[in-house]
Design a protein around this motif. Structure first.
Motif, short mmCIF file in Angstrom:
data_model
loop_
_atom_site.label_atom_id
_atom_site.label_comp_id
_atom_site.label_asym_id
_atom_site.label_seq_id
_atom_site.Cartn_x
_atom_site.Cartn_y
_atom_site.Cartn_z
N ARG A 1 0.85 -1.19 0.00
CA ARG A 1 0.00 0.00 0.00
C ARG A 1 0.88 1.24 0.00
NH1 ARG A 1 -3.06 1.13 4.42
NH2 ARG A 1 -1.54 0.08 5.74
N TYR A 2 0.35 2.32 -0.57
CA TYR A 2 1.03 3.60 -0.59
C TYR A 2 0.28 4.56 0.32
CZ TYR A 2 2.62 8.16 -2.25
OH TYR A 2 3.10 9.44 -2.33
N THR A 3 0.93 5.03 1.36
CA THR A 3 0.23 5.86 2.34
C THR A 3 0.93 7.18 2.62
OG1 THR A 3 1.39 4.77 4.18
CG2 THR A 3 -0.71 3.82 3.51
N ASP A 4 2.06 7.46 2.01
CA ASP A 4 2.84 8.64 2.39
C ASP A 4 2.05 9.94 2.29
OD1 ASP A 4 6.17 8.09 2.48
OD2 ASP A 4 4.89 6.51 1.68
N LEU A 5 1.34 10.14 1.18
CA LEU A 5 0.56 11.37 1.03
C LEU A 5 -0.89 11.15 1.39
CD1 LEU A 5 2.10 12.81 -2.25
CD2 LEU A 5 2.43 13.62 0.08
N LEU A 6 -1.40 9.98 1.16
CA LEU A 6 -2.81 9.69 1.44
C LEU A 6 -3.15 9.94 2.89
CD1 LEU A 6 -5.35 8.32 0.06
CD2 LEU A 6 -4.60 6.24 1.18
N LEU A 7 -2.26 9.62 3.80
CA LEU A 7 -2.51 9.72 5.22
C LEU A 7 -1.95 10.98 5.83
CD1 LEU A 7 -1.84 6.03 6.27
CD2 LEU A 7 -4.00 7.09 5.68
N SER A 8 -1.41 11.88 5.02
CA SER A 8 -0.78 13.08 5.58
C SER A 8 -1.79 14.09 6.10
CB SER A 8 0.12 13.72 4.53
OG SER A 8 -0.66 14.21 3.45
N ASP A 9 -3.04 14.00 5.66
CA ASP A 9 -4.09 14.91 6.09
C ASP A 9 -4.97 14.19 7.10
OD1 ASP A 9 -6.21 17.23 4.32
OD2 ASP A 9 -6.47 16.41 6.32
N GLY A 10 -5.19 14.81 8.24
CA GLY A 10 -6.00 14.17 9.27
C GLY A 10 -7.39 13.80 8.83
N SER A 11 -7.92 14.52 7.82
CA SER A 11 -9.26 14.22 7.33
C SER A 11 -9.27 13.01 6.40
CB SER A 11 -9.83 15.42 6.58
OG SER A 11 -9.09 15.69 5.41
#
Length: 258
Positions: free
Chosen positions: A245-255
């Motif tokens: 999975r790629y999460t570096d940018l996807l999860l950078s925003d709390g929303s």
């Protein structure tokens, strides 16, 4: 104005840096804008920012280009596309679309970003070191692109890769017809019913039934739902079971709406 489509956050990160450098407003393509793509007068310029889909323009972006209102004939337009490796002849496809609307195509650019496509054998996310190097190189690359747009230059600065014609003219149509159906999305027993997949979907295409996700037909195939799942429970047939999975940018925003 910057019109941006993003699922995993790669294109949105680029759009935000462009907006800061150019002083332009970002209009994000989501379900509401997809259904009624109307903008305020955008006569100065429009920068289209989106990810490359199988060496072509994503169908959701194609539809918005064809239907968007209040962009006057003659408006100068730019393409800034994110891709894991190369873009084939996606720029030629984009030029045909915008020329058909009477706009003036200007520069076309690609920004190399981490790979996110995982739903066919042989495709997977990048290793952490590659992800980091791509993300570290992105700000300087976007600054160069912003300077070209600000100067009004019609630069052609993209990574086409090998067999560009074959990829865009043959593989892209095949992919659109046979490899983008949401019917193969599902969830494993690891699903905890958190709803992260539904919240992150830009097309509002996922609902929870008995605390399990269910996919509708308005799918942009951005794979945000797959990458955001904290339990790695979102599946696409059997192939994604062994993929990362790629999460570096996807999860950078709390929303979690990247």
């Amino acid at each position: 104005m910057i019109v941006c489509f993003s699922g995993t956050g790669n294109s949105l990160a680029v759009a935000r840096r462009l907006a800061e450098a150019l002083g332009d407003e970002i209009v994000r393509i989501d379900r509401r804008f997809y259904d009624r793509p109307v903008v305020a007068d955008a006569s100065d310029r429009v920068v289209w920012v989106f990810p490359i889909y199988s060496w072509g323009v994503p169908p959701v972006v194609v539809r918005v280009i064809e239907r968007i209102e209040n962009v006057a004939p003659g408006t100068p337009v730019w393409m800034v596309a994110t891709c894991g490796d190369d873009a084939g002849q996606a720029d030629a496809m984009w030029r045909r679309l915008v020329t058909a609307r009477g706009w003036t195509p200007m520069g076309v650019f690609t920004v190399t970003m981490p790979n996110t496509y995982v739903t066919l054998p042989g495709f997977d996310v990048d290793k952490p070191g590659v992800v980091r190097s791509k993300l570290d190189a992105m700000p300087r690359r976007v600054s160069q692109i912003a300077a070209a747009i600000a100067a009004g230059r019609p630069d052609v600065d993209i990574v086409r890769g090998s067999f560009a014609w074959l990829k865009t003219r043959v593989i892209y149509p095949w992919f659109m017809r046979h490899a983008m159906s949401p019917s193969r999305f599902g969830s494993s027993d690891a699903c905890v019913g958190c709803g992260a997949c539904a919240r992150v979907c830009p097309m509002m295409n996922i609902i929870l039934r008995d605390r399990r996700p269910s996919w509708g037909d308005t799918c942009a195939f951005c794979l945000a739902c797959y990458h955001v799942c904290p339990s790695h429970a979102v599946t696409y047939g059997r192939v994604t079971a062994s993929h990362g999975r790629y999460t570096d940018l996807l999860l950078s925003d709390g929303s979690k709406t990247e």
